[in-house]
Design a protein around this motif. Sequence first.
Motif, mmCIF file in Angstrom:
data_model
loop_
_atom_site.group_PDB
_atom_site.id
_atom_site.type_symbol
_atom_site.label_atom_id
_atom_site.label_comp_id
_atom_site.label_asym_id
_atom_site.label_seq_id
_atom_site.Cartn_x
_atom_site.Cartn_y
_atom_site.Cartn_z
ATOM 1 N N LEU A 107 -6.307 -3.558 -10.512
ATOM 2 C CA LEU A 107 -7.515 -2.845 -10.090
ATOM 3 C C LEU A 107 -8.654 -3.084 -11.071
ATOM 4 O O LEU A 107 -9.790 -3.340 -10.664
ATOM 5 N N LEU A 108 -8.342 -3.019 -12.366
ATOM 6 C CA LEU A 108 -9.373 -3.283 -13.368
ATOM 7 C C LEU A 108 -9.888 -4.713 -13.284
ATOM 8 O O LEU A 108 -11.072 -4.968 -13.501
ATOM 9 N N TYR A 109 -9.019 -5.648 -12.988
ATOM 10 C CA TYR A 109 -9.411 -7.055 -12.915
ATOM 11 C C TYR A 109 -10.387 -7.295 -11.767
ATOM 12 O O TYR A 109 -11.344 -8.053 -11.906
ATOM 13 N N PHE A 110 -10.148 -6.657 -10.634
ATOM 14 C CA PHE A 110 -10.976 -6.899 -9.460
ATOM 15 C C PHE A 110 -12.180 -5.965 -9.351
ATOM 16 O O PHE A 110 -12.983 -6.101 -8.439
ATOM 17 N N THR A 111 -12.297 -4.996 -10.257
ATOM 18 C CA THR A 111 -13.454 -4.099 -10.230
ATOM 19 C C THR A 111 -14.323 -4.368 -11.450
ATOM 20 O O THR A 111 -14.111 -5.301 -12.199
ATOM 21 N N ASP A 112 -15.294 -3.515 -11.660
ATOM 22 C CA ASP A 112 -16.190 -3.641 -12.805
ATOM 23 C C ASP A 112 -15.447 -3.167 -14.049
ATOM 24 O O ASP A 112 -15.439 -1.989 -14.384
ATOM 25 N N TRP A 113 -14.799 -4.069 -14.751
ATOM 26 C CA TRP A 113 -13.929 -3.721 -15.875
ATOM 27 C C TRP A 113 -14.681 -3.178 -17.069
ATOM 28 O O TRP A 113 -14.145 -2.446 -17.873
ATOM 29 N N LYS A 114 -15.978 -3.497 -17.184
ATOM 30 C CA LYS A 114 -16.747 -2.996 -18.327
ATOM 31 C C LYS A 114 -16.903 -1.481 -18.279
ATOM 32 O O LYS A 114 -16.987 -0.833 -19.315
ATOM 33 N N VAL A 115 -16.916 -0.902 -17.093
ATOM 34 C CA VAL A 115 -17.015 0.546 -16.959
ATOM 35 C C VAL A 115 -15.789 1.206 -17.588
ATOM 36 O O VAL A 115 -15.895 2.214 -18.274
ATOM 37 N N PHE A 116 -14.627 0.632 -17.379
ATOM 38 C CA PHE A 116 -13.392 1.188 -17.935
ATOM 39 C C PHE A 116 -13.261 0.883 -19.424
ATOM 40 O O PHE A 116 -12.896 1.736 -20.220
ATOM 41 N N VAL A 117 -13.557 -0.354 -19.808
ATOM 42 C CA VAL A 117 -13.365 -0.778 -21.194
ATOM 43 C C VAL A 117 -14.354 -0.078 -22.117
ATOM 44 O O VAL A 117 -14.051 0.175 -23.283
ATOM 45 N N ASN B 213 -15.065 2.909 -22.234
ATOM 46 C CA ASN B 213 -14.552 4.228 -22.608
ATOM 47 C C ASN B 213 -13.366 4.173 -23.555
ATOM 48 O O ASN B 213 -12.844 5.217 -23.939
ATOM 49 N N ILE B 214 -12.917 2.983 -23.942
ATOM 50 C CA ILE B 214 -11.814 2.846 -24.894
ATOM 51 C C ILE B 214 -12.392 2.992 -26.300
ATOM 52 O O ILE B 214 -13.330 2.280 -26.658
ATOM 53 N N PRO B 215 -11.829 3.909 -27.106
ATOM 54 C CA PRO B 215 -12.361 4.098 -28.455
ATOM 55 C C PRO B 215 -12.293 2.806 -29.279
ATOM 56 O O PRO B 215 -11.350 2.035 -29.153
ATOM 57 N N PHE B 216 -13.258 2.578 -30.107
ATOM 58 C CA PHE B 216 -13.419 1.433 -31.004
ATOM 59 C C PHE B 216 -13.703 0.137 -30.248
ATOM 60 O O PHE B 216 -14.554 -0.622 -30.639
ATOM 61 N N TYR B 217 -12.996 -0.148 -29.180
ATOM 62 C CA TYR B 217 -13.209 -1.382 -28.430
ATOM 63 C C TYR B 217 -14.447 -1.268 -27.547
ATOM 64 O O TYR B 217 -15.141 -2.243 -27.314
ATOM 65 N N GLY B 218 -14.745 -0.061 -27.072
ATOM 66 C CA GLY B 218 -15.890 0.152 -26.196
ATOM 67 C C GLY B 218 -17.221 -0.068 -26.888
ATOM 68 O O GLY B 218 -18.233 -0.338 -26.242
ATOM 69 N N GLY B 219 -17.259 0.021 -28.215
ATOM 70 C CA GLY B 219 -18.489 -0.211 -28.950
ATOM 71 C C GLY B 219 -18.973 -1.642 -28.858
ATOM 72 O O GLY B 219 -20.127 -1.943 -29.148
ATOM 73 N N LYS B 220 -18.099 -2.524 -28.435
ATOM 74 C CA LYS B 220 -18.444 -3.929 -28.261
ATOM 75 C C LYS B 220 -19.550 -4.103 -27.213
ATOM 76 O O LYS B 220 -20.339 -5.031 -27.281
#
Length: 58
Positions: free
Chosen positions: A31-41, A43-50
């Motif tokens: 689901l993440l692969y076929f959708t807008d993955w940046k919206v999910f990523v 919200n991941i701590p430390f990695y989302g700051g990218k």
Amino acid sequence: MLGRLGKKQMEIASSFLTSAGGFGGAAFVTLLYFTDWKVFVANIPFYGGKFAGQEEEK
């Protein structure tokens, strides 16, 4: 219906939990692969700051 479930049925159902978790995880990643993955990523701590300084691509 729930009254008909006994100990044996619960044991059988519990044996499928790891498989169900694996398939559920794979479905979520798909689901993440076929959708807008940046919206999910984002919200991941430390990695989302990218993505904090980037604008949305159109």
